[in-house]
Scaffold this active site. Structure first.
Site, PDB file in Angstrom:
ATOM      1  N   LYS A 204       1.698 -31.089  19.774  1.00 44.99           N
ATOM      2  CA  LYS A 204       1.242 -32.172  20.660  1.00 44.99           C
ATOM      3  C   LYS A 204      -0.098 -31.786  21.257  1.00 44.99           C
ATOM      4  CE  LYS A 204       2.564 -33.512  25.221  1.00 44.99           C
ATOM      5  NZ  LYS A 204       3.572 -34.039  26.160  1.00 44.99           N
TER       6      LYS A 204
ATOM      7  N   LYS B 104      -3.174 -32.741  23.869  1.00 50.13           N
ATOM      8  CA  LYS B 104      -3.592 -33.547  25.005  1.00 50.13           C
ATOM      9  C   LYS B 104      -4.900 -34.246  24.626  1.00 50.13           C
ATOM     10  CE  LYS B 104      -0.498 -32.669  28.219  1.00 50.13           C
ATOM     11  NZ  LYS B 104       0.307 -33.770  28.811  1.00 50.13           N
TER      12      LYS B 104
ATOM     13  N   LYS C  37      11.694 -35.992  31.652  1.00 48.09           N
ATOM     14  CA  LYS C  37      11.418 -34.779  32.408  1.00 48.09           C
ATOM     15  C   LYS C  37      12.450 -34.670  33.517  1.00 48.09           C
ATOM     16  CE  LYS C  37       6.401 -34.267  31.925  1.00 48.09           C
ATOM     17  NZ  LYS C  37       6.209 -34.957  30.648  1.00 48.09           N
TER      18      LYS C  37
HETATM   19  O1  LIG Z   1       5.583 -32.083  26.533  1.00 47.96           O
HETATM   20  C1  LIG Z   1       4.997 -31.002  26.365  1.00 47.96           C
HETATM   21  O2  LIG Z   1       4.692 -30.610  25.238  1.00 47.96           O
HETATM   22  C2  LIG Z   1       4.699 -30.089  27.524  1.00 47.96           C
HETATM   23  C3  LIG Z   1       4.705 -30.691  28.866  1.00 47.96           C
HETATM   24  C4  LIG Z   1       3.592 -31.651  29.182  1.00 47.96           C
HETATM   25  O3  LIG Z   1       2.863 -32.084  28.314  1.00 47.96           O
HETATM   26  C5  LIG Z   1       3.383 -31.981  30.589  1.00 47.96           C
HETATM   27  C6  LIG Z   1       3.438 -30.958  31.520  1.00 47.96           C
HETATM   28  C7  LIG Z   1       3.241 -31.184  32.851  1.00 47.96           C
HETATM   29  C8  LIG Z   1       2.996 -32.470  33.287  1.00 47.96           C
HETATM   30  C9  LIG Z   1       2.934 -33.507  32.381  1.00 47.96           C
HETATM   31  C10 LIG Z   1       3.149 -33.289  31.034  1.00 47.96           C
HETATM   32  C11 LIG Z   1       3.157 -34.486  30.110  1.00 47.96           C
HETATM   33  O4  LIG Z   1       3.953 -34.588  29.186  1.00 47.96           O
HETATM   34  O5  LIG Z   1       2.417 -35.404  30.344  1.00 47.96           O
HETATM   35 MG   LIG Z   2       3.309 -36.782  28.782  1.00 47.90          MG
END
Ligand SMILES: O=C(O)CCC(=O)c1ccccc1C(=O)O
Ligand SMILES: [Mg+2]
Length: 334
Positions: free
Chosen positions: A143, A145, A246
């Site tokens: 994944k 960002k 989450k």
């Molecule tokens: O989902 C993952 O791979 C890790 C966790 C992650 O991306 C995340 C971690 C902290 C706050 C928000 C997020 C998110 O999914 O947006």
């Molecule tokens: Mg997310």
């Protein structure tokens, strides 16, 4: 009930479209129920849960953990509720002599949970190297960002990853960065690059916008939207192919498990991830994921993002999956 603060720096900041995450502050929660000890973790993340001060105050106000949960005293403090719930469930699973995932209702033994690697924003070459390392380590999914840079720059990053990793399942998480118009342009390009999932392309308020993005070759996952609305509202609006659950933000692994089950009953998939929690909450999330049959790769490969942890060697990644603790409760006692 004992409440102990902790602070965990990340080994380096995780760059996201919603800002960088640099450290995690939270509280260990220790209970004793009918003579059996249980440990939980409340690790609030501003923007996702109540602020740390509110969380700490809510925890310190609790006299009787089970009464607090029964009276729904923590309705406005999801991270605090998560910590108390995990401690109580840990003690209950121990008392029942079961690993937590079986106590939560897993129908069968489960050795491990597949996970996605999490790669923050960075230049194309750096992103591609991180993705390639993950593939070499055995991760089934990566994944990235996105949404920190303009869309064309993200496409360059994703192309660089695709060249080096032709077969891995790719996901991108925009953390709400794109407008509807941008997303309508970018989603077909993601589809052409074989991106499997786009997480929260539009802002959390958008339901109709996400619904409109479905069926264009990339699964639409809703994360922030579950908190802004409710899981029920997201399902009713047909806004997601996948719900990103989450436990810290949803108020506990019990609540998160309800969301997963509700989604699946409606033919919508779900996965489990954390807010980059410490070892105890991360292990709890692994048990939750392990309690759900055939869960897709989850966002639980975050142990390595922390420079130090509340416990070492807990819920860490081995070859693209996280082993599920088979002892009583959540994790082995110290
Ligand atoms: O989902 C993952 O791979 C890790 C966790 C992650 O991306 C995340 C971690 C902290 C706050 C928000 C997020 C998110 O999914 O947006
Ligand atoms: Mg997310």
């Amino acid at each position: 009930m004992d409440v102990e603060p902790f602070s965990l720096p990340l080994s380096r900041p995780l760059e996201t479209a919603a800002g960088a995450i640099e450290s995690r502050e939270g509280f260990l929660v220790e209970v004793t129920i009918d003579g059996v000890d249980g440990v939980g973790e409340a690790t609030p993340l501003p923007g996702w849960t109540e602020p740390p001060e509110v969380c700490g105050r809510a925890l310190r106000d609790i006299e009787q953990p089970r009464t607090a949960l029964e009276g729904d005293e923590l309705a406005d403090a999801p991270a605090a509720r998560h910590g108390v719930t995990l401690a109580v469930l840990d003690a209950a699973a121990r008392a029942a002599g079961q690993p937590l995932y079986r106590y939560l209702g897993a129908p069968e033994h489960r050795e491990s949970v597949p996970v996605n690697a999490t790669v923050g924003d960075g230049p194309p070459a750096e992103t591609a190297s991180a993705a390639e390392n993950a593939v070499n380590e055995g991760y089934p999914a990566v994944k990235l960002k996105v949404g920190v840079r303009p869309p064309a720059a993200d496409i360059d990053r994703i192309e660089a990853v695709r060249r080096r990793c032709p077969d891995v399942e790719l996901r991108v998480d925009a953390n709400g960065a794109w407008s509807g118009e941008t997303a309508l342009e970018i989603v077909p390009r993601l589809a052409a690059l074989g991106v499997a999932v786009v997480e929260q392309p539009l802002s959390a308020e958008e339901l109709a916008g996400h619904a409109e993005l479905r069926g264009r070759g990339v699964a639409i996952a809703v994360d922030e939207g579950l908190l802004e609305h409710s899981p029920r509202a997201v399902l009713a609006a047909e806004a997601a192919d996948i719900l990103v659950c989450k436990p810290m933000a949803l108020g506990g692994i019990d609540r998160a498990r309800d969301v997963v089950e509700t989604a699946r009953a409606e033919g919508i998939d779900a996965l489990v991830t954390t807010t980059i929690d410490g070892a105890i909450a991360r292990a709890g999330a692994v048990h939750l994921a392990a309690s759900v049959p055939e869960i897709r790769a989850c966002g639980l490969a975050t142990a390595g993002l922390l420079a130090s942890d509340i416990r070492d060697g807990i819920a860490t990644v081995e070859g693209g999956s996280v082993p599920v603790s088979q002892g009583k409760g959540n994790i082995p006692p110290r």
